[in-house]
Design a protein around this motif. Sequence first.
Motif, PDB file in Angstrom:
ATOM      1  N   MET A  97       0.828  -1.203   0.000  1.00 22.09           N
ATOM      2  CA  MET A  97       0.000   0.000   0.000  1.00 22.09           C
ATOM      3  C   MET A  97       0.869   1.263   0.000  1.00 22.09           C
ATOM      4  N   ALA A  98       1.948   1.251   0.781  1.00 26.46           N
ATOM      5  CA  ALA A  98       2.827   2.418   0.847  1.00 26.46           C
ATOM      6  C   ALA A  98       3.410   2.736  -0.525  1.00 26.46           C
ATOM      7  N   THR A  99       3.753   1.704  -1.288  1.00 25.58           N
ATOM      8  CA  THR A  99       4.317   1.906  -2.626  1.00 25.58           C
ATOM      9  C   THR A  99       3.327   2.608  -3.541  1.00 25.58           C
ATOM     10  N   TYR A 100       2.068   2.184  -3.517  1.00 26.75           N
ATOM     11  CA  TYR A 100       1.058   2.805  -4.370  1.00 26.75           C
ATOM     12  C   TYR A 100       0.768   4.238  -3.932  1.00 26.75           C
ATOM     13  N   LEU A 101       0.797   4.478  -2.620  1.00 28.24           N
ATOM     14  CA  LEU A 101       0.607   5.846  -2.142  1.00 28.24           C
ATOM     15  C   LEU A 101       1.700   6.760  -2.677  1.00 28.24           C
ATOM     16  N   ARG A 102       2.943   6.291  -2.624  1.00 27.26           N
ATOM     17  CA  ARG A 102       4.056   7.107  -3.129  1.00 27.26           C
ATOM     18  C   ARG A 102       3.851   7.440  -4.603  1.00 27.26           C
ATOM     19  N   ARG A 103       3.467   6.448  -5.386  1.00 23.91           N
ATOM     20  CA  ARG A 103       3.281   6.667  -6.823  1.00 23.91           C
ATOM     21  C   ARG A 103       2.181   7.693  -7.091  1.00 23.91           C
TER      22      ARG A 103
END
Length: 455
Positions: free
Chosen positions: A1-7
């Motif tokens: 989830m953190a990865t998608y938030l960053r993107r």
Amino acid sequence: MATYLRRCIEKKNINTIQIATGYWDVPGMALVVDELAAFLEREGTQLQMLIGQEPYVYAGQVKVPTYRRNFPDDYIKKDLEELELKEEYKGVVDLLLTHCGKTMQVRKYMKTLLHAKCYIFSKTFTENGEKCCHDAMAIMGSSNFTYKGLLGNAELNYLEKNGSIIDSNYKRTGVKGHIPWFNEMWEQAEDWTPVLLEQVIKPTPIGREVNRERKQRQKEAEEALAKPFTPYELYIKLLQTQFATFLDTKLSGQIKDYLPATYSAFDYQIDAVKQCYEYMQRHGGFLLADVVGLGKTVVGALIVRHFLSTPQKDGRGGRVLIITPPAVQQPWRDTLGDICATTPELSKRIDYISLGRLDKFTDGMDDEETLDDGTLDGVLDQSKTYGLILIDESHRFRNSDTEMYRALNSLIGSITPTPYVGLLSATPQNNRPQDLKNQIYLFERTPKNSTLTKG
């Protein structure tokens, strides 16, 4: 989830982030703090965070009455008091102290138990008095804006990319989208930003430490300013002042991002865009006189794209009128179509008209009437809300005694506030210096109080 938030946060075209979460903690925000800091430093951005109340908190209060504390104040304050003084956590607190109450607002929803988790990313702007939204994305599911919600737990979330769903208006479609839902909850919530800063963050050990470091940095900066500048430092400062636009690598990157992959990003064109835009803001217009073959159409299209993508704070309209010879109008349409391909709604705010048809443009016409030769893109905008008028082969307006010049001059003068005027020509002076003067007077509306100076 953190990865998608960053993107999602890193998307260049968004200016608004809205987060609804049942709970929030500093370690969770630390996972995306660098991306949030870069986002909030951009002009015209805003972050809205809506904190609710998880059911387990309410259950704990019922079962153990002595555990009844003020939510979320006491809970988050207790979390902060127990935090290690890690640099990434201090970075979050510093971000909050810097932006809360300015570009970041925090509210708490206490009417009922808010168990929803939703992260919305969009580009919002005002057009004709209405708030509009484009390029929206939304993540909804089970992840709170906490460390465990973003990284530690086994969560399930869904990424929605259909903007018409995210911004769906219930009155029009019968379906309430993510953004209308969030805005409704936001209006019912109470502002928690001052309490978060003064009563929750600052009294805690990490809050005191970050405040101490901020004051130390401010003291060092003030001491540095108090020292006399060396001749070399004064010279560097002069260069920074005079050529700030050329040194702005962030702006260069933003302009390059407008270009599709099939276009080459030539540095001289990027520099021309930045310089013309700066002159346009300073003097009300510009004259780009590159020779044939250097890509004035690309430069002009990038200026239009940047103008439409940048909120205008001076009241200028949000539409663009492009005046071209008939033979080059289609290349202009094609180039702007490519450069605005990722934001097609911008193309709807661009009108085209051919040279020699300006008399028709200024005549009174019905709202549904269009020019008979199709040189204007769509219906005439009788409200004349143009903020930028771009003229290709502007040397055609070197003679102020022609009917075409008078029609254009009248159009520019009829718009309030006066629109920016961009002039493009490989041969701006054909016969005499008067040629240049007449073109420049299209944006220098009060020559006796000119902002231009002799070189």
